[in-house]
Design an enzyme around this catalytic site. Structure first.
Site, PDB file in Angstrom:
ATOM      1  N   HIS A  52       9.268 -26.669  -1.139  1.00 21.90           N
ATOM      2  CA  HIS A  52       8.639 -27.768  -1.874  1.00 21.90           C
ATOM      3  C   HIS A  52       7.467 -27.241  -2.686  1.00 21.90           C
ATOM      4  O   HIS A  52       6.535 -27.977  -2.993  1.00 21.90           O
ATOM      5  CB  HIS A  52       8.196 -28.853  -0.890  1.00 21.90           C
ATOM      6  CG  HIS A  52       9.336 -29.363  -0.078  1.00 21.90           C
ATOM      7  ND1 HIS A  52       9.992 -30.541  -0.371  1.00 21.90           N
ATOM      8  CD2 HIS A  52       9.988 -28.820   0.980  1.00 21.90           C
ATOM      9  CE1 HIS A  52      10.993 -30.714   0.492  1.00 21.90           C
ATOM     10  NE2 HIS A  52      11.006 -29.679   1.314  1.00 21.90           N
ATOM     11  N   LYS A  71     -14.009  -0.560  -3.872  1.00 21.17           N
ATOM     12  CA  LYS A  71     -15.092  -0.192  -2.944  1.00 21.17           C
ATOM     13  C   LYS A  71     -16.231   0.471  -3.715  1.00 21.17           C
ATOM     14  O   LYS A  71     -17.401   0.156  -3.500  1.00 21.17           O
ATOM     15  CB  LYS A  71     -14.576   0.788  -1.885  1.00 21.17           C
ATOM     16  CG  LYS A  71     -13.707   0.173  -0.833  1.00 21.17           C
ATOM     17  CD  LYS A  71     -13.448   1.202   0.259  1.00 21.17           C
ATOM     18  CE  LYS A  71     -12.356   0.750   1.191  1.00 21.17           C
ATOM     19  NZ  LYS A  71     -11.869   1.827   2.040  1.00 21.17           N
ATOM     20  N   GLU A  95       0.826  -1.217   0.000  1.00 18.36           N
ATOM     21  CA  GLU A  95       0.000   0.000   0.000  1.00 18.36           C
ATOM     22  C   GLU A  95       0.857   1.262   0.000  1.00 18.36           C
ATOM     23  O   GLU A  95       0.426   2.304  -0.484  1.00 18.36           O
ATOM     24  CB  GLU A  95      -0.941   0.022   1.212  1.00 18.36           C
ATOM     25  CG  GLU A  95      -2.180  -0.818   1.027  1.00 18.36           C
ATOM     26  CD  GLU A  95      -3.286  -0.515   2.045  1.00 18.36           C
ATOM     27  OE1 GLU A  95      -3.024   0.127   3.070  1.00 18.36           O
ATOM     28  OE2 GLU A  95      -4.423  -0.952   1.804  1.00 18.36           O
TER      29      GLU A  95
HETATM   30  O1  PA5 Z   1      -3.547   1.001   5.891  1.00 22.45           O
HETATM   31  C1  PA5 Z   1      -4.661   1.438   5.711  1.00 22.45           C
HETATM   32  O2  PA5 Z   1      -4.923   2.641   5.876  1.00 22.45           O
HETATM   33  C2  PA5 Z   1      -5.794   0.535   5.296  1.00 22.45           C
HETATM   34  O3  PA5 Z   1      -5.352  -0.759   5.063  1.00 22.45           O
HETATM   35  C3  PA5 Z   1      -6.850   0.506   6.386  1.00 22.45           C
HETATM   36  O4  PA5 Z   1      -6.267   0.064   7.580  1.00 22.45           O
HETATM   37  C4  PA5 Z   1      -8.023  -0.409   6.001  1.00 22.45           C
HETATM   38  O5  PA5 Z   1      -8.541  -0.041   4.754  1.00 22.45           O
HETATM   39  C5  PA5 Z   1      -9.102  -0.354   7.064  1.00 22.45           C
HETATM   40  O6  PA5 Z   1      -9.562   0.958   7.224  1.00 22.45           O
HETATM   41  P1  PA5 Z   1     -10.403   1.398   8.478  1.00 22.45           P
HETATM   42  O7  PA5 Z   1      -9.558   1.237   9.693  1.00 22.45           O
HETATM   43  O8  PA5 Z   1     -10.749   2.822   8.225  1.00 22.45           O
HETATM   44  O9  PA5 Z   1     -11.619   0.515   8.545  1.00 22.45           O
END
Ligand code: PA5
Length: 439
Positions: A301, A415, A280
């Site tokens: 393996h 989303k 990310e």
């Molecule tokens: O690193 C991030 O910001 C994302 O992976 C969020 O943690 C994830 O999308 C979950 O978001 P939220 O905590 O708002 O539900």
């Protein structure tokens, strides 16, 4: 506690000029991170967090953990991405969490009904509590799971259900915060200036980790030592900066995939946390190393074949735990029917180490540069150090690459499509286009 980066099997890939150039880039990227002058600098709260955290909340986390331990057999942690991967990585890694205390189950990290049903079945009639974690408070997966588990708590405990719900969310905004205020849940904060994937050392990770039985003071201590070291040591002695520099040099040399490997299955969830952190943070603007992981010797393996012999666009980062606990020796058998007596009397760890060393050499010979990160053992301080090492290296590596390591614009696309296909208000036009495409 120690962490050591061995670059013996990677440094030969680069000439001195390239190495010096990337060392400068990494130093500059660290300075940018520490000065808060780069993109995404609103999200740098994790940099000083190991010392500069809310001590009152920390004490409340321990108190809540003690209460959960006293009244629950299970804690259902509801969250996705950065809102659960850190906690799971610690709980699976730390021996202290294997001592038979409260069992932490993770929900809200997918939309599988069967997965949720399995958790409900596992809990059965036993006592449980819920820690719902969402910074935004609006993420679909945890919101769906929370409705279900909240309903189960209310059915089982009636008006007292809210005493078993712990909400970790924004300090002031969002649907979850509003609900927590309305229903009187004990709340913990995801600080504004810390993004989900950098939040394991906040209440997001610390409450479930404390409930599972780990010493969260020791985790913070390990992270604090790492912060002191990696923000001040000169480049040549700074393993965190060297790692960030090597990653970018390797990418420049066409190594587009980093395989994080280890020889301890307890690090599998840590690898999942690592993949989210780096995927990310760096995978944007059509750039970035693709983070992958394997667990050895199991995957020798399986994917080991590809690593040894497939497309040469890989490099490997191995986490090796030097003093893994053992006491397990291969027994001697008189008739030696399986031909294994050459190993009789040897510690299983010693065999694991030889597998590690043999694998490194084989992969290097096969054209896969290896970076080896050695920690001395599986404990809280080493975990804290590892977390901070990878977080800071990720920021430095991302800035060196030229991306904002603290946003995740690509996560939004699926989303929007999902909301449209589920008929959410405001998504009608998109729904029509998508439905036509699916016909
Ligand atoms: O690193 C991030 O910001 C994302 O992976 C969020 O943690 C994830 O999308 C979950 O978001 P939220 O905590 O708002 O539900």
């Amino acid at each position: 506690m120690s962490l050591n980066l061995n670059d013996k099997f990677v440094k030969g890939c680069f000439d001195a000029k390239t190495a010096a150039e990337y060392a400068e880039k990494a130093k500059k990227a660290l300075a940018t991170t520490l000065a808060g002058t780069g993109e995404g600098s609103d999200f740098l709260g994790w940099v000083t967090l190991p010392e500069d955290y809310d001590k009152e909340e920390f004490a409340r986390i321990k108190k809540a953990a003690a209460k959960i331990k006293s009244d629950s057999k299970y804690l259902v942690v509801i969250g996705i991405g950065g809102s659960y991967l850190g906690a799971r990585s610690a709980i699976d890694f730390l021996p202290a969490c294997k001592k038979g205390g409260v069992k932490v189950l993770f929900a809200g990290n997918n939309l599988s009904a069967e997965y949720i049903n399995d958790i409900i079945e596992e809990i059965g009639d036993d006592d449980f509590s819920v820690n719902v974690i969402s910074k935004s408070g609006t993420t679909t997966e945890p919101a769906v799971a929370f409705r279900i588990f909240k309903g189960l708590l209310e059915k089982k405990y009636g008006a007292k259900a809210s005493e078993r719900i712990y909400a970790t969310t924004d300090k002031a905004r969002g649907t979850l915060k509003e609900l927590a205020n309305k229903e009187g849940y004990e709340s913990f904060v995801v600080p504004d200036n810390i993004g989900g994937r950098y939040s394991v050392l906040t209440a997001v990770g610390l409450l479930p980790i404390a409930v599972a039985g780990a010493d969260i003071d020791a985790i913070m201590k390990g992270a604090a030592t790492a912060r002191k070291d990696y923000t001040s040591l000169p480049f040549e002695k700074n393993d965190c900066l060297r790692y960030a520099a090597y990653r970018n040099m390797l990418l420049g040399a066409g190594k587009q995939i980093e395989v994080l490997s280890s020889f301890e299955p307890s690090l599998c969830s840590f690898a999942e946390w690592f993949k989210q952190l780096y995927g990310e943070s760096e995978g944007k603007d059509k750039k970035g190393i693709f983070p992958a992981s394997v667990s050895f010797t199991t995957d020798l393996h399986s994917l080991g074949q590809y690593i040894q012999d497939g497309v040469r666009f890989l490099f490997e980062t191995v986490i090796w735990v030097k003093n893994a606990a053992s006491g397990l020796k291969v027994p001697f058998v008189e008739d030696n029917g399986d031909g294994l007596n050459f190993l009789a009397g040897k510690d299983v760890n010693e065999i694991n180490e030889k597998a590690h060393l043999g694998t490194v050499l084989a992969h290097v010979d096969g054209g896969v540069p290896n970076i080896i990160i050695t920690i001395d053992k599986r404990d809280e301080e080493n975990y804290g150090r590892l977390v901070y090492f990878f977080e800071l290296a990720c920021a430095v590596s991302g800035y060196t690459l030229g991306v904002n390591p603290f946003n995740q614009p690509g996560v939004e696309d699926y989303k929007k499509n999902m909301f449209a296909l589920m008929g959410k208000k405001g998504y009608e036009d998109r729904a029509a286009i998508l439905t036509a495409r699916l016909k």
